[in-house]
Motif scaffolding. Sequence first.
Motif, short mmCIF file in Angstrom:
data_model
loop_
_atom_site.label_atom_id
_atom_site.label_comp_id
_atom_site.label_asym_id
_atom_site.label_seq_id
_atom_site.Cartn_x
_atom_site.Cartn_y
_atom_site.Cartn_z
N SER A 104 0.84 -1.20 0.00
CA SER A 104 0.00 0.00 0.00
C SER A 104 0.87 1.24 0.00
CB SER A 104 -0.93 0.00 1.22
OG SER A 104 -0.17 0.03 2.42
N LYS A 108 1.73 0.44 5.06
CA LYS A 108 1.19 -0.23 6.24
C LYS A 108 0.68 -1.64 5.95
CE LYS A 108 -0.24 4.02 8.61
NZ LYS A 108 -1.39 4.77 9.19
N THR A 109 0.44 -1.92 4.66
CA THR A 109 -0.20 -3.18 4.31
C THR A 109 0.52 -3.84 3.14
OG1 THR A 109 -2.33 -2.22 4.98
CG2 THR A 109 -2.39 -4.27 3.71
N ILE A 137 -3.43 -10.73 3.31
CA ILE A 137 -3.22 -9.32 3.65
C ILE A 137 -2.48 -9.26 4.97
CG2 ILE A 137 -4.30 -7.06 3.90
CD1 ILE A 137 -4.89 -8.45 1.23
N ASP A 178 -0.12 -7.01 7.99
CA ASP A 178 0.22 -5.74 8.65
C ASP A 178 1.74 -5.61 8.65
OD1 ASP A 178 1.06 -3.92 10.85
OD2 ASP A 178 -1.09 -3.77 11.21
N ILE A 219 -3.67 -10.20 8.53
CA ILE A 219 -4.94 -9.51 8.77
C ILE A 219 -6.11 -10.37 8.31
CG2 ILE A 219 -6.32 -7.47 8.23
CD1 ILE A 219 -3.69 -5.95 7.82
N ASP A 263 -5.28 3.17 -1.32
CA ASP A 263 -5.23 2.04 -0.38
C ASP A 263 -6.60 1.46 -0.04
OD1 ASP A 263 -2.49 2.43 -0.34
OD2 ASP A 263 -2.56 3.73 1.44
#
Length: 523
Positions: free
Chosen positions: A375, A379-380, A392, A394, A401, A420
């Motif tokens: 992202s 963060k992702t 997905i 973190d 996630i 995002d």
Amino acid sequence: MDWMTLLESQQIDFIQRLKSQRLKSGHLLHCDIEGQHSELTVISGERLTQLRKFCCYMAEKYKRNSPVQQVFLNNLKGKLAEEVVKYRIVDLVNEVDYEKRFGGDGKVDFTLTSSPDIGIQVKLRQGDVNRVRWSISSEEIEKNAVLVCVLIQEEVSEAQREYNLILAGFMPTDNLKINNHKPIKLGIKNLLYTGGLRSYLEQLQILGSDVITINRLKTQVWKCLPTLIGHRNKVCCVSFSPDNQTVATGGEKTSKIWDIKSHKIRYEFKRPINNGRETDIYSIAFSPTGKSIFIGGWASYKQTNAIQFFQLEKQELHDLFVEHKGDVYSVVISTKCILASGGQDCTVKVYDLRKKELIHNLKKHTKAVNSIAISSDSKTIASGSYDKTIKIWDINTGELIRSLSGHSNPVESVAISSDDYILVSSSCESVKIWDLKTGQLLHTLDENSSMVRCIAISPDGKIVASAGEDNTIKLWYTKTGELLDTLTGHSDQEGIYSIAFSPNGQMLASGNGDGTVEIWQRG
């Protein structure tokens, strides 16, 4: 007779009346009833008092930047035009923006109250009707659905008791063809009669912003530039530099960095690994500065495989010491210098280039990881795998996630939109669009005529590109999943293996099975 032909004929009559008589001869339509059509509008009284106060404030505030009179008159002319439009379509649009700032209004003067995504740009010009031209930039065309042109024939001074302004015409921006992103200039003959403005805006309210955006995107032409020829076999990966000037390509044993304007190779290198043996390149990514490219590929004899980076100016190849057991299929880098890679060993490795340390070694996939996306806020991470799932992660914690299932075949490619919010994935049978935050499946794009190998999403998040065996690139509207266009340029029977958008969104590169690369430019 369609509505545009009717308004064009009415515009011809309007121009004749405008040329043949003086402004106040009575040959121009004029009424003071809000919401009713008028060609002539007189600004005076309370509206003019408010406007002058604004202009005085702006002139005083920015007198150090420009002469006071110039700032006053520039703001006066701009707001006079907006007051004219507001007065005639008062119930359809927001109020005139009198926020006290320098440098304009962000390229959008009005939005429809019922559809804030639909913008209206107002332009005023002073001069003779035979010579006057209104200019609109490519950015304004992108941001607005309608251009409204206002004409003032008299000289404009600061102290007039009233100003007589003429609604010269309007034009849907869908009808304006952007040419190399240069401003488009329109004369009064190029405009539609303003008597149809209200009806057109009311129709836009019914259609909504998605239909307008789709129509605009469908009218854009993608031109294929001269083919880049240099690879011996399939081009597995393509990547644009941050400055949009070069494109890097990778394939069998070699990587090439091309100058887009000249179509010539700037740099070229081979990737030796394991006792000097050359190996194929499966993935390539520019560093945020554009000074290095990071690569992943085939590990000879399935041995340990390090990510490598090539310094362009020094033309030196180095190991990064992010090691996978076996082939590396995907390498991506965020603007915040976070590198993520995935490969044959079923892992996703996350590396901080600034701190020069491995952050996470993620191991939830049960089969090889084909594709990685990060992202824009770093963060992702999304990873697509041969196990038919998308995971997905973190980045801060390394925690999983969610895991997304829906493809019936291995996931070949994943991409995340710049805002995002959207995740796009592909397998051989379809392309899927997901809500990144919730994991909800939004659309399945299954109109591809053959196996899909690769996808990309435009920087503005509006277009998804997919390509594969049939040598075509399909462009889809992200929000609705509607097919916008099909680009045909490659001819090799093996099809397309890689695609990527440029950072400015104006180009698209595609790598083919015969070793050629096509660069597509938005017209």
